[in-house]
Enzyme design. Structure first.
Site, short mmCIF file in Angstrom:
data_model
loop_
_atom_site.label_atom_id
_atom_site.label_comp_id
_atom_site.label_asym_id
_atom_site.label_seq_id
_atom_site.Cartn_x
_atom_site.Cartn_y
_atom_site.Cartn_z
N GLU A 38 0.81 -1.36 0.13
CA GLU A 38 -0.03 0.19 -0.25
C GLU A 38 1.08 1.28 0.36
OE1 GLU A 38 -2.44 0.12 3.53
OE2 GLU A 38 -3.88 2.70 2.66
N ARG A 265 5.48 -12.84 8.93
CA ARG A 265 6.62 -11.18 9.40
C ARG A 265 7.75 -12.01 10.09
NH1 ARG A 265 2.68 -7.13 9.06
NH2 ARG A 265 3.79 -5.66 10.22
N LYS A 275 4.41 0.72 8.93
CA LYS A 275 4.97 2.15 8.08
C LYS A 275 4.68 2.65 9.39
CE LYS A 275 3.66 0.36 3.90
NZ LYS A 275 2.20 -0.18 3.39
P1 ATP Z 1 2.27 -1.62 7.30
O1 ATP Z 1 2.22 -2.67 9.02
O2 ATP Z 1 4.52 -1.49 7.54
O3 ATP Z 1 1.68 -0.87 6.85
P2 ATP Z 1 1.60 -3.43 5.95
O4 ATP Z 1 1.43 -5.49 5.99
O5 ATP Z 1 0.94 -2.92 6.17
O6 ATP Z 1 3.13 -3.20 6.93
P3 ATP Z 1 1.62 -3.51 3.28
O7 ATP Z 1 1.70 -2.31 2.00
O8 ATP Z 1 -0.16 -3.98 2.67
O9 ATP Z 1 2.47 -3.50 4.28
O10 ATP Z 1 2.75 -4.92 2.94
C1 ATP Z 1 2.77 -5.26 1.58
C2 ATP Z 1 2.56 -6.92 1.62
O11 ATP Z 1 4.52 -7.18 1.91
C3 ATP Z 1 2.47 -7.00 1.98
O12 ATP Z 1 2.06 -8.87 1.55
C4 ATP Z 1 2.81 -7.91 3.57
O13 ATP Z 1 2.21 -9.10 4.19
C5 ATP Z 1 4.41 -7.81 3.50
N1 ATP Z 1 5.11 -7.90 4.41
C6 ATP Z 1 4.63 -6.23 5.05
N2 ATP Z 1 5.46 -6.44 6.59
C7 ATP Z 1 5.65 -7.82 7.25
C8 ATP Z 1 7.07 -7.96 7.63
N3 ATP Z 1 7.77 -7.53 8.51
N4 ATP Z 1 7.29 -9.17 7.35
C9 ATP Z 1 6.78 -9.98 5.71
N5 ATP Z 1 6.39 -9.11 5.10
C10 ATP Z 1 5.52 -8.03 5.37
MG MG Z 2 -0.99 -2.69 4.98
#
Ligand code: ATP
Ligand code: MG
Length: 561
Positions: A38, A265, A275
């Site tokens: 995102e 994760r 983020k």
């Molecule tokens: P954040 O909480 O940092 O915003 P998010 O999962 O909301 O993380 P996205 O931009 O939606 O962030 O993530 C893109 C992809 O990266 C998703 O498939 C998510 O599962 C993966 N991802 C995010 N954080 C991690 C992590 N700590 N370890 C492994 N994969 C991750």
């Molecule tokens: Mg997300």
């Protein structure tokens, strides 16, 4: 943690799943993966894991990998994040096959939503978000059905189209899926599919006044792109049922729908990987931006001097797990050192200088000594190091009186200057406050390194680094400690309270002239100190260096101390 890290060989559990699917007859040509960020912030080290997992699968199975921006929320998303994310993935060395956006499917999603309304599987709810939330129930208590749940179809369609056209204020209505208010899976209790947002979207501009919720857009986007294996982190496991409900409700054959598989994760000790929380650090001014070298963002790690190779090695070594775990930060540093050792030119810099005057070296004389640029890479050649009767060494490398365990310079004792001569400390000159002004030494002119003579090989207990104070250039050095004082900041009630006040330590130092030619982005090893990367010069015209990591495991040292 053991530093003898053995790289895990053999397929990870996701690869095994895919191999199993292929054996059962899934056509290899239908394999397709995606990385779906995102664009509401910059990518962090956790994302590196998801990026490597998907792009490495693409490579291993020779299948396409899409970069899909899940841009369903214009309030948080920005074009600069889209650009930053692309830059970071390219820097890691990956190239996506298709650049996709959930917003490209807004028209299709809207049509599908209308179809669900017509099938009696979606309705417009006119309660406010608080009321809707209060009716959700709990995992042990069923929810309450909305009074608008049985609104007639025509009214639903008309209201939904007016929502789209901008006839209502934000929060006046939402579109909900009509599933089951007593489902044990709370996500299936009539989830919201669309909300009204009067905000320009970075791509679709003012076209839409309703935006699909992530859970509605995500599974459908995977479906549109014919993603064969939709890989996501464990927290999305309960969402799988909802994505499948949507797909089933719309009628496609479930055999051809994306298979969602979940992995743990990546959590890193002393580090926040969210983020939203990282943004708070920026907004509140605790760090200078997304690319602050203390940030666990790809852009921050890049500015800190980490290489793409070391980040990839790190996430591959950490592995793909099914259960949540926390990886030690020392593993990340280990992977960085291992790569930096191979590629970094060696130079000498003194960060806490004390002056030495060599009394038996002719006062006006200057000579050029020769030093290897990289003992790991003889093809890197040599560099010239100026030497004169005045040099700087580190204050910590001198003690007036050496104890039993101090083998560096002390009064009456000898030490070798790296790439130069053996010196012996004879005297100290102090100022009126008793602070050392300089140390008086004598050098052994026969002991010059590299001449091959017996004397040049003479062994003394210690070798220290130094710079010629007449030729050395002033530099600014940023050294870092962990951003947080606790190993699990993510688990704390308020992570801000656990910030390390000493996470950035600025120092002025001196560097041998060779180091001044380094351009921003070039990496070096300061001998005996660690790995550094040149940053942009400050107004003072001094070169700035950011410390990537020390030469040894700082966590192990901390534990010992
Ligand atoms: P954040 O909480 O940092 O915003 P998010 O999962 O909301 O993380 P996205 O931009 O939606 O962030 O993530 C893109 C992809 O990266 C998703 O498939 C998510 O599962 C993966 N991802 C995010 N954080 C991690 C992590 N700590 N370890 C492994 N994969 C991750
Ligand atoms: Mg997300």
């Amino acid at each position: 943690m053991s530093i003898n890290i053995v790289l895990k060989k053999g397929p990870n559990f996701i690869e095994k799943i895919i191999e199993g699917d292929l054996k059962r007859g899934f056509s290899k040509k239908n394999l397709c993966f995606r990385f779906p960020p995102e664009p509401n912030g910059f990518l962090h080290i956790g994302h590196v894991k998801a990026i490597c997992l998907n792009f490495d699968l693409g490579e291993a199975f020779n299948a396409p990998v899409n970069l899909r921006f899940d841009d369903t929320n214009p309030t948080a998303e920005k074009k600069k994040y889209v650009e930053g994310i692309k830059e970071d993935i390219l820097w890691l060395g990956y190239k996506w096959d298709n650049e996709c956006y959930a917003s490209d499917y807004f028209d299709q999603l809207y049509l599908w939503a209308e179809e669900l309304i017509r099938k009696g599987l979606a309705y417009v709810d006119s309660q406010d978000s608080k009321t809707i939330a209060s009716q959700k129930g709990t995992p042990t208590k069923t929810g309450t059905e909305s009074p608008y749940r049985d609104r007639d179809q025509e009214q639903n369609l008309s209201l939904f189209s007016k929502m789209k056209a901008g006839a209502f204020e934000e929060g006046e209505h939402v579109l909900r899926a009509k599933i089951n208010m007593s489902s044990p899976n709370m996500l299936l209790r009539d989830p919201v599919m669309y909300r009204i947002i009067h905000k320009s979207h970075q791509r679709t501009k003012k076209k839409w006044c309703v935006y699909p919720m992530y859970d509605w857009a995500h599974g459908q986007s995977d479906f549109v792109e014919k993603i064969s294996h939709s890989l996501c982190t464990l927290e999305f496991k309960p969402h799988r049922e909802l994505y499948e409900w949507f797909l089933y409700a719309l009628g496609p054959n479930l055999d051809n729908t994306p298979k969602q598989r979940e992995f743990a994760r990546l959590n890193l000790s002393y580090t926040i990987t969210s983020k939203r929380k990282l943004k708070r650090l920026i907004d509140e001014g605790h760090v200078t931006g997304w690319d602050d070298p203390r940030m666990p963002t790809i852009s921050g790690l890049r500015k800190r001097g980490y290489t793409p190779e070391s980040l990839k090695k790190f996430v591959r070594t950490a592995g793909v797990a099914k259960r949540e775990n926390i990886i030690e930060l020392s593993l990340l540093e280990f992977c960085a050192r291992e790569h930096l050792n191979k590629i970094s030119p060696r130079i000498m810099a003194v960060l806490n200088p004390i002056k030495i005057i060599i009394e038996n070296y002719p006062e006006g004389k200057e000579e050029e000594l020769i030093g290897e640029i990289n003992p790991e890479d003889p093809s890197a050649g040599t560099r010239k190091i100026p030497f004169s009767n005045e040099i700087f060494i580190e204050r910590e490398d001198f003690k007036e009186q050496a104890g039993n365990s101090f083998f560096r310079l002390s009064l009456g004792n000898e030490v070798r200057l790296k790439n130069a001569y053996i010196i012996k400390a004879n005297d100290i000159v102090k100022d009126e406050k008793g602070k050392i002004k300089y140390i008086v030494c004598a050098y052994d002119h026969l002991s010059k390194s590299g001449t091959g003579s017996e004397e040049s090989k003479r062994k003394v207990k210690s070798t220290i680094h130094w710079v010629c104070s007449k030729k050395a250039k002033e530099i600014i050095v940023n050294q870092y400690e962990t951003l947080f004082l606790v190993p699990d900041p993510d688990k704390q009630e308020d992570f801000i309270k656990h910030l390390n006040p000493n996470s950035l330590i600025k120092k002025n130092g001196f560097i041998e002239p060779y180091g001044v030619s380094l351009k921003p982005g070039e990496r070096v090893q300061f001998q005996r100190q660690g790995y550094f990367i040149a940053d942009k010069k400050k107004q003072t015209n001094k070169t700035v260096f950011n410390k990537t990591t020390g030469l040894r495991d700082s966590f192990k040292q901390k534990k010992k101390a």
